[in-house]
Design an enzyme around this catalytic site. Structure first.
Site, PDB file in Angstrom:
ATOM      1  N   VAL A  55      -1.706  -1.102  -0.747  1.00  8.31           N
ATOM      2  CA  VAL A  55      -0.576  -1.790  -1.554  1.00  8.31           C
ATOM      3  C   VAL A  55       0.918  -1.583  -0.726  1.00  8.31           C
ATOM      4  O   VAL A  55       1.478  -2.199  -0.888  1.00  8.31           O
ATOM      5  CB  VAL A  55      -0.749  -1.450  -2.832  1.00  8.31           C
ATOM      6  CG1 VAL A  55       0.496  -1.972  -3.668  1.00  8.31           C
ATOM      7  CG2 VAL A  55      -2.095  -1.928  -3.533  1.00  8.31           C
ATOM      8  N   CYS A  56       0.871   0.013  -0.397  1.00  8.53           N
ATOM      9  CA  CYS A  56       2.144   0.447   0.079  1.00  8.53           C
ATOM     10  C   CYS A  56       2.468  -0.388   1.288  1.00  8.53           C
ATOM     11  O   CYS A  56       3.479  -0.730   1.715  1.00  8.53           O
ATOM     12  CB  CYS A  56       2.289   1.856   0.081  1.00  8.53           C
ATOM     13  SG  CYS A  56       2.035   2.768  -1.378  1.00  8.53           S
ATOM     14  N   SER A  57       1.478  -0.393   2.167  1.00 12.13           N
ATOM     15  CA  SER A  57       1.448  -1.193   3.546  1.00 12.13           C
ATOM     16  C   SER A  57       1.863  -2.672   3.275  1.00 12.13           C
ATOM     17  O   SER A  57       2.927  -2.951   4.127  1.00 12.13           O
ATOM     18  CB  SER A  57       0.187  -0.790   4.286  1.00 12.13           C
ATOM     19  OG  SER A  57      -0.219   0.469   4.477  1.00 12.13           O
ATOM     20  N   MET A  59       5.726  -2.685   2.157  1.00  8.86           N
ATOM     21  CA  MET A  59       6.641  -2.308   3.173  1.00  8.86           C
ATOM     22  C   MET A  59       6.734  -3.392   4.253  1.00  8.86           C
ATOM     23  O   MET A  59       7.734  -3.674   4.819  1.00  8.86           O
ATOM     24  CB  MET A  59       6.196  -1.087   3.916  1.00  8.86           C
ATOM     25  CG  MET A  59       6.532   0.109   2.797  1.00  8.86           C
ATOM     26  SD  MET A  59       8.119   0.144   2.165  1.00  8.86           S
ATOM     27  CE  MET A  59       7.596   0.205   0.297  1.00  8.86           C
TER      28      MET A  59
END
Lengths: 153, 171
Positions: A43-45, A48
């Protein structure tokens, strides 16, 4: 969690292995501070990667985007290189989560910060903040709306 | 989360023109998840194409997918020769072979006029079209690809979930 009208606490953190960045350096620009739990997680990837595509839109609103997590500066470097990111990732690494705690978004159980967004005006005051439910990528519409209202008034 | 702007005649659409059920996909031509969604969406339209209008909008993540934007531009240029969906499908069906040369090969195979294609690709309007789609996606809360909207509302699920939902509503 800090919210609208709160003064954004200043901080100085590593943005690269040998370079520190302070929030106060951006006084005069708007700042988008994006707390995210962990480098490399899916999710963070995605989150970002989305912000990375939006840099020209942030620029239009005179805004600097900063990612921040408890990962170390070396981990940030590898993550940033692997995803071709063109904005700084700050290491809230030592004392661990210190800045996340000051913004009220540290998650003690996970040892990570929550996924939270702060839009900080030129004056260093928080104009908008949002904490995302677990594992939900908040996208960018809220950020853009906040930047738009900052620019218009 | 609401789709902004809503679907208009400017959008690339297939299926039933005046359908009560309108599905919008924000997609990236090089995104593997979009590639995986493609056959599911094909199935969806095969089963329900007489009831559904399906719209595709561009959301290329250029920094991680270097051929996503070139592919989007070629598809938009193909649209100017009336072959948007042919190009859209050809790209997804050959996603693993994507390259700039390959995009022109596909254009050739689809019988596009190469001179016209080259000149259309230089038009600002083609670039602007892709940018406008991307911007509308950001505004609508798109957070990755593929992202779907059902009747203007963000759908929190993938193509399989969408097909399941529509199948269960239809039965």
């Amino acid at each position: 969690m800090l919210t609208v009208h709160d003064k954004a606490p200043d901080f100085t953190l590593f943005a690269t292995p040998d370079q520190k960045v302070s929030l106060s350096e951006f006084r005069g620009s708007n700042v988008v501070l994006a707390f995210y739990p962990a480098d490399w997680s899916p999710v963070c990837s995605d989150q970002m990667a989305l912000y990375n595509e939006m840099l020209k839109y942030f620029k239009k609103y005179n805004a600097q985007i900063l990612g921040i997590s408890v990962d170390s500066r070396w981990c940030h470097l590898a993550f940033s290189q692997s995803r071709n990111l063109h904005f700084p990732l700050l290491a809230d690494f030592e004392p661990k989560g210190d800045i996340s705690k000051q913004y009220g978004v540290y998650n003690e159980a996970e040892g990570e910060c929550d996924r939270a967004l702060f839009v900080i005006g030129k004056d260093g005051v928080i104009a908008w903040s949002y904490r995302s439910p677990t594992a939900i990528n908040p996208g960018a519409d809220g950020i853009l709306d906040a930047l738009e209202s900052l620019t218009n008034h | 989360m609401l789709l902004k702007p809503s679907v208009s005649s400017q959008d690339h659409a297939i299926g039933k023109a005046d359908a009560n059920l309108v599905i919008v996909e924000y997609g990236d031509y090089q995104c593997p998840y979009c590639g995986a969604a493609y056959p599911v969406l094909k199935e969806l339209m095969r089963e329900f194409g007489d009831q559904i209008k399906f719209v595709f909008r561009n959301f290329p993540l250029s920094e991680i997918h270097p051929f996503a934007r070139p592919a989007a531009l070629v598809a938009e240029a193909a649209a100017l020769q009336g072959k948007f969906w042919e190009m859209h499908d050809a790209i997804y069906e050959n996603q693993s072979s994507l390259s700039t040369d390959f995009l022109f090969e596909l254009a050739d195979q689809l019988g596009l006029d190469p001179t016209q294609l080259q000149s259309d690709l230089k038009q600002d309007s083609v670039e602007e079209r892709v940018d406008a789609d991307f911007e509308s996606g950001m505004r609508s809360g798109v957070n990755g690809t593929p992202s779907f909207f059902v009747n203007g509302q963000k759908f929190n699920g993938g193509a399989e979930n969408l097909l399941d939902l529509i199948r269960s509503n239809a039965s």
